[in-house]
Design a protein around this motif. Structure first.
Motif, mmCIF file in Angstrom:
data_model
loop_
_atom_site.group_PDB
_atom_site.id
_atom_site.type_symbol
_atom_site.label_atom_id
_atom_site.label_comp_id
_atom_site.label_asym_id
_atom_site.label_seq_id
_atom_site.Cartn_x
_atom_site.Cartn_y
_atom_site.Cartn_z
ATOM 1 N N SER A 268 0.826 -1.213 0.000
ATOM 2 C CA SER A 268 0.000 0.000 0.000
ATOM 3 C C SER A 268 0.862 1.264 0.000
ATOM 4 O O SER A 268 0.383 2.339 -0.386
ATOM 5 C CB SER A 268 -0.935 0.011 1.203
ATOM 6 O OG SER A 268 -0.202 -0.062 2.414
ATOM 7 N N PHE A 269 2.129 1.155 0.432
ATOM 8 C CA PHE A 269 3.003 2.324 0.372
ATOM 9 C C PHE A 269 3.130 2.845 -1.055
ATOM 10 O O PHE A 269 3.300 4.055 -1.273
ATOM 11 C CB PHE A 269 4.392 2.002 0.919
ATOM 12 C CG PHE A 269 5.380 3.118 0.691
ATOM 13 C CD1 PHE A 269 5.299 4.294 1.407
ATOM 14 C CD2 PHE A 269 6.377 3.005 -0.283
ATOM 15 C CE1 PHE A 269 6.192 5.339 1.181
ATOM 16 C CE2 PHE A 269 7.270 4.030 -0.517
ATOM 17 C CZ PHE A 269 7.181 5.207 0.221
ATOM 18 N N LEU A 270 3.038 1.958 -2.036
ATOM 19 C CA LEU A 270 3.174 2.399 -3.417
ATOM 20 C C LEU A 270 2.044 3.334 -3.813
ATOM 21 O O LEU A 270 2.253 4.291 -4.576
ATOM 22 C CB LEU A 270 3.233 1.189 -4.346
ATOM 23 C CG LEU A 270 4.467 0.298 -4.159
ATOM 24 C CD1 LEU A 270 4.311 -0.990 -4.943
ATOM 25 C CD2 LEU A 270 5.732 1.043 -4.554
ATOM 26 N N ASP A 271 0.851 3.114 -3.305
ATOM 27 C CA ASP A 271 -0.246 4.046 -3.567
ATOM 28 C C ASP A 271 -0.018 5.368 -2.854
ATOM 29 O O ASP A 271 -0.304 6.442 -3.397
ATOM 30 C CB ASP A 271 -1.576 3.424 -3.121
ATOM 31 C CG ASP A 271 -1.990 2.256 -4.001
ATOM 32 O OD1 ASP A 271 -1.901 2.372 -5.241
ATOM 33 O OD2 ASP A 271 -2.379 1.211 -3.446
ATOM 34 N N VAL A 272 0.488 5.299 -1.624
ATOM 35 C CA VAL A 272 0.793 6.522 -0.877
ATOM 36 C C VAL A 272 1.839 7.340 -1.633
ATOM 37 O O VAL A 272 1.712 8.567 -1.791
ATOM 38 C CB VAL A 272 1.298 6.181 0.541
ATOM 39 C CG1 VAL A 272 1.762 7.434 1.271
ATOM 40 C CG2 VAL A 272 0.200 5.473 1.335
ATOM 41 N N LEU A 273 2.883 6.684 -2.114
ATOM 42 C CA LEU A 273 3.952 7.366 -2.839
ATOM 43 C C LEU A 273 3.428 8.011 -4.114
ATOM 44 O O LEU A 273 3.710 9.184 -4.403
ATOM 45 C CB LEU A 273 5.056 6.364 -3.168
ATOM 46 C CG LEU A 273 6.215 6.870 -4.032
ATOM 47 C CD1 LEU A 273 6.993 7.958 -3.306
ATOM 48 C CD2 LEU A 273 7.145 5.723 -4.403
ATOM 49 N N ARG A 274 2.653 7.271 -4.877
ATOM 50 C CA ARG A 274 2.117 7.816 -6.133
ATOM 51 C C ARG A 274 1.258 9.048 -5.872
ATOM 52 O O ARG A 274 1.405 10.080 -6.547
ATOM 53 C CB ARG A 274 1.289 6.739 -6.843
ATOM 54 C CG ARG A 274 0.786 7.150 -8.213
ATOM 55 C CD ARG A 274 -0.347 6.248 -8.694
ATOM 56 N NE ARG A 274 -1.548 6.408 -7.879
ATOM 57 C CZ ARG A 274 -2.077 5.462 -7.116
ATOM 58 N NH1 ARG A 274 -1.526 4.257 -7.043
ATOM 59 N NH2 ARG A 274 -3.168 5.713 -6.405
ATOM 60 N N GLU A 275 0.372 8.974 -4.889
ATOM 61 C CA GLU A 275 -0.511 10.091 -4.601
ATOM 62 C C GLU A 275 0.260 11.300 -4.068
ATOM 63 O O GLU A 275 -0.046 12.447 -4.399
ATOM 64 C CB GLU A 275 -1.599 9.667 -3.612
ATOM 65 C CG GLU A 275 -2.646 8.758 -4.225
ATOM 66 C CD GLU A 275 -3.311 9.384 -5.436
ATOM 67 O OE1 GLU A 275 -3.723 10.561 -5.352
ATOM 68 O OE2 GLU A 275 -3.388 8.716 -6.482
ATOM 69 N N ASP A 276 1.272 11.049 -3.240
ATOM 70 C CA ASP A 276 2.074 12.142 -2.711
ATOM 71 C C ASP A 276 2.794 12.883 -3.841
ATOM 72 O O ASP A 276 2.824 14.119 -3.875
ATOM 73 C CB ASP A 276 3.092 11.595 -1.712
ATOM 74 C CG ASP A 276 3.872 12.694 -1.020
ATOM 75 O OD1 ASP A 276 3.376 13.233 -0.007
ATOM 76 O OD2 ASP A 276 4.978 13.035 -1.501
ATOM 77 N N ILE A 277 3.361 12.127 -4.771
ATOM 78 C CA ILE A 277 4.068 12.746 -5.894
ATOM 79 C C ILE A 277 3.103 13.512 -6.778
ATOM 80 O O ILE A 277 3.355 14.668 -7.153
ATOM 81 C CB ILE A 277 4.822 11.671 -6.696
ATOM 82 C CG1 ILE A 277 6.010 11.150 -5.884
ATOM 83 C CG2 ILE A 277 5.287 12.222 -8.045
ATOM 84 C CD1 ILE A 277 6.700 9.951 -6.496
#
Length: 593
Positions: A268-277
């Motif tokens: 789920s960190f990958l979704d957090v990273l994508r949205e943050d960017i």
């Protein structure tokens, strides 16, 4: 730069234009954290909550500093942004205005225009050496360069996947401002610059995160590199989120290639990273996020990641080209043409079915557009993970290699070429390191053990001949000289490569964004044909034969626009045979599928 990107994170040392530096460290168990400056002074840092400690001081550019926790041994900053004296030396303050951007208005390029050239900065002569190559790469038709990882690593040479300081561009390659100048120059030439980042592990030497924050890691989830990173913790997530923002905003990279994301837990960190960017980007800026993901998770691409490196394409193609069936090629040895046809038609070969070892991997990918997949005949892994680092140029005939590269360049996916490929480079790309004892011996012997189960290296004497990763000669043998593209065979390959990319620019790039597969079929055990409908309604067909005998092509209502190893008069031809190592590209005007 937007306000989100400008806000200093809580890790590292961040200078403003007036010389004020905000220092921050996460040390949740520490009773006292001190900032030690190069002049011998010690300054107590203030706890700010959630385990962070902070201090703001006036410091000049280049000021050396370390941290001391509860009176222990001084240590460098794990979030150091400049590490001029290698991983165990003092960290240094990086000025905020060391480079004045000449191409500040650059917004990037659409993904459909990407033709990627992957390179190793050290093997190309450091930041200055890469900068010197940029005009020639742009002239070849390359539109994006992808740099292998730059995070500070131990010693002077390394692939980059042993990095331990993700915020510090490798000092052996030059000053951080030289890296910014490289990106700036690339933008002036119309080149995107992508960066390979490693967020799934740290190298074995110089990682101080465990000393300041043992909670950064979790020991209940093993990885090939040791304890997993604990992405459940917000402070750990912020360490990597702020790092990604730094590369994209301060260094103005056009995208990130995320290494081995299947090792990131929870995913789920990958979704957090994508949205943050995405939330930190101006509306018109093109930034591309590309995954390496053994799990073939099409859902991540459906949720907004730009593309994924498609190892399935490479592996099926490699078996067809070389006949090799060991290692990770074993999963493709049963039906390489069938696997390649499925890749061309649907994206991934493995979409949930079991491989030869009974492991299921992948998700259905046929609904994704072709440009969600990055394809390659070679890359750093597929060359460098060979015991002797051989390129395809020394494994197969020139005719066969041209057919493979033409397929890669002309498929309606995103092509990637490894450094030297455009001019037929033959020098190896070996695995190299610069580790101190006893790690040097451990890596040397570990590499030899890795190949013990391959038939070519069953003999211990043969394994002993595998180049020592720590020997500087191994690195020197892997250097890639673009001067080889200027004369002789190199110049001829380069001219040929330019015709491939010109064809791609003319036919595919303007019509790629909404291109869709019309299917693919196996013509023979080593021959396939695939067709796509481009977004202007025309149909594009590629057929390739890596077998020993000619194969008949199905009828197609279009004209031949490109061929390899085939003579033709340019007119449509039914009943045409595709010879060994032959490739045809055919284009049909808009009409029924």
């Amino acid at each position: 730069m937007d306000a989100h990107a400008a806000a200093p994170p809580r890790w590292g040392a961040w200078a403003d234009a007036r010389g004020r530096v905000d220092f921050g460290l996460w040390a949740p168990d520490a009773q006292r954290v001190e900032l030690l400056l190069g002049d011998g002074s010690a300054h107590a840092m203030r706890p700010t909550g959630d385990g962070y400690h902070a201090l703001a001081l006036d410091c000049s550019a280049g000021t050396r500093y370390r941290y001391r926790i509860d009176g222990g041994e001084p240590m460098p900053d794990p979030a150091s942004r400049w590490q001029p004296d290698d991983v165990h030396g003092a960290s240094a303050v990086l000025p905020a205005d060391g480079h004045r951007w000449r191409n500040a208005g650059w917004q990037g390029r659409p993904w459909a225009e990407a033709v990627i050239y992957e390179l190793h900065v050290g093997a190309c002569g450091g930041y200055a050496g890469v900068s010197a190559q940029l005009p020639q790469l742009a002239a070849m038709g390359i539109t994006a360069i992808e740099l292998m990882p730059l995070a500070e690593f131990p010693g002077r040479r390394n692939w980059g996947y042993d990095g331990v300081m993700p915020y510090a561009p490798e000092s052996a390659y030059g000053h951080p401002d030289q890296l910014k100048a490289l990106v700036d120059q690339a933008h002036g030439l119309g080149l995107m610059v992508l960066l390979d980042v490693v967020y799934n592990h740290f190298g074995p030497d110089g990682n101080y995160l465990g000393r300041c924050a043992p909670q950064f890691f979790r020991h209940d989830v093993p990885t090939p590199w040791g304890a997993a990173i604990d992405f459940r913790r917000p402070q750990v997530r912020e360490f990597f989120l702020a790092n990604a923002r730094m590369w994209l905003h301060e260094y103005r990279f056009d995208g990130l290639r995320l290494d081995a994301v299947h090792a990131i837990v929870p995913a789920s960190f990958l979704d957090v990273l994508r949205e943050d960017i995405r939330s930190a980007l101006p509306p018109r800026r093109h930034v591309h996020l590309v995954l390496e993901n053994e799990h073939n998770q099409a859902s991540l691409l459906q949720r907004g990641y730009t593309a994924q490196w498609n190892d399935d394409y490479h592996n099926a193609l490699h078996v067809l080209l070389t006949g090799e069936r060991e290692g990770y090629y074993a999963a493709f040895a049963d039906d390489p043409a069938g696997h390649l046809a499925r890749v061309l038609a649907e994206g991934f070969a493995f979409q949930g079915q079991a491989d030869h070892a009974g492991r299921r991997r992948g998700e259905p990918s046929a609904a994704l557009p072709p440009d969600r997949f990055v394809v390659f005949a070679q890359n750093h892994d597929q060359v460098g993970n060979r015991a002797l680092g051989e390129r395809l140029a020394v494994l197969v005939s020139p005719a066969r290699l041209r057919a493979a590269l033409a397929l890669t360049a002309l498929v309606p996916m995103i092509p990637l070429f490894f450094m030297g490929e455009p001019w037929g480079a033959r020098a190896p790309f070996l695995f190299f390191t610069d580790l101190a004892p006893p790690l040097d011996e451990a890596v040397r012997e570990g590499r030899r053990r890795e190949f013990a189960h391959f038939s070519a290296f069953a003999d211990p004497a043969r394994r002993a001949a595998i180049p020592d990763p720590n020997d500087e000669a191994t690195f020197r043998a892997s250097r890639c000289d673009i001067a080889d593209a200027a004369a002789g065979d190199g110049a001829r390959w380069r001219e040929w490569f330019g015709t491939l990319l010109a064809m791609r620019r003319e036919v595919l790039v303007p019509t790629l964004e909404r291109a869709r597969s019309c299917g693919a079929q196996v013509l023979a055990p080593a021959a396939v044909v695939a067709t796509w409908r481009l977004d202007d309604g025309r149909r594009w067909q590629l057929a390739v034969n890596f077998g020993a005998a000619p194969v008949a092509l199905p009828a197609f209502p279009g004209r031949i626009v490109y061929s390899e190893n085939i003579a033709f008069d340019g007119t449509p031809s039914d009943g045409l045979e595709l010879p060994p190592d032959g490739l045809l590209a055919r284009l049909a005007e808009a009409g029924p599928a």
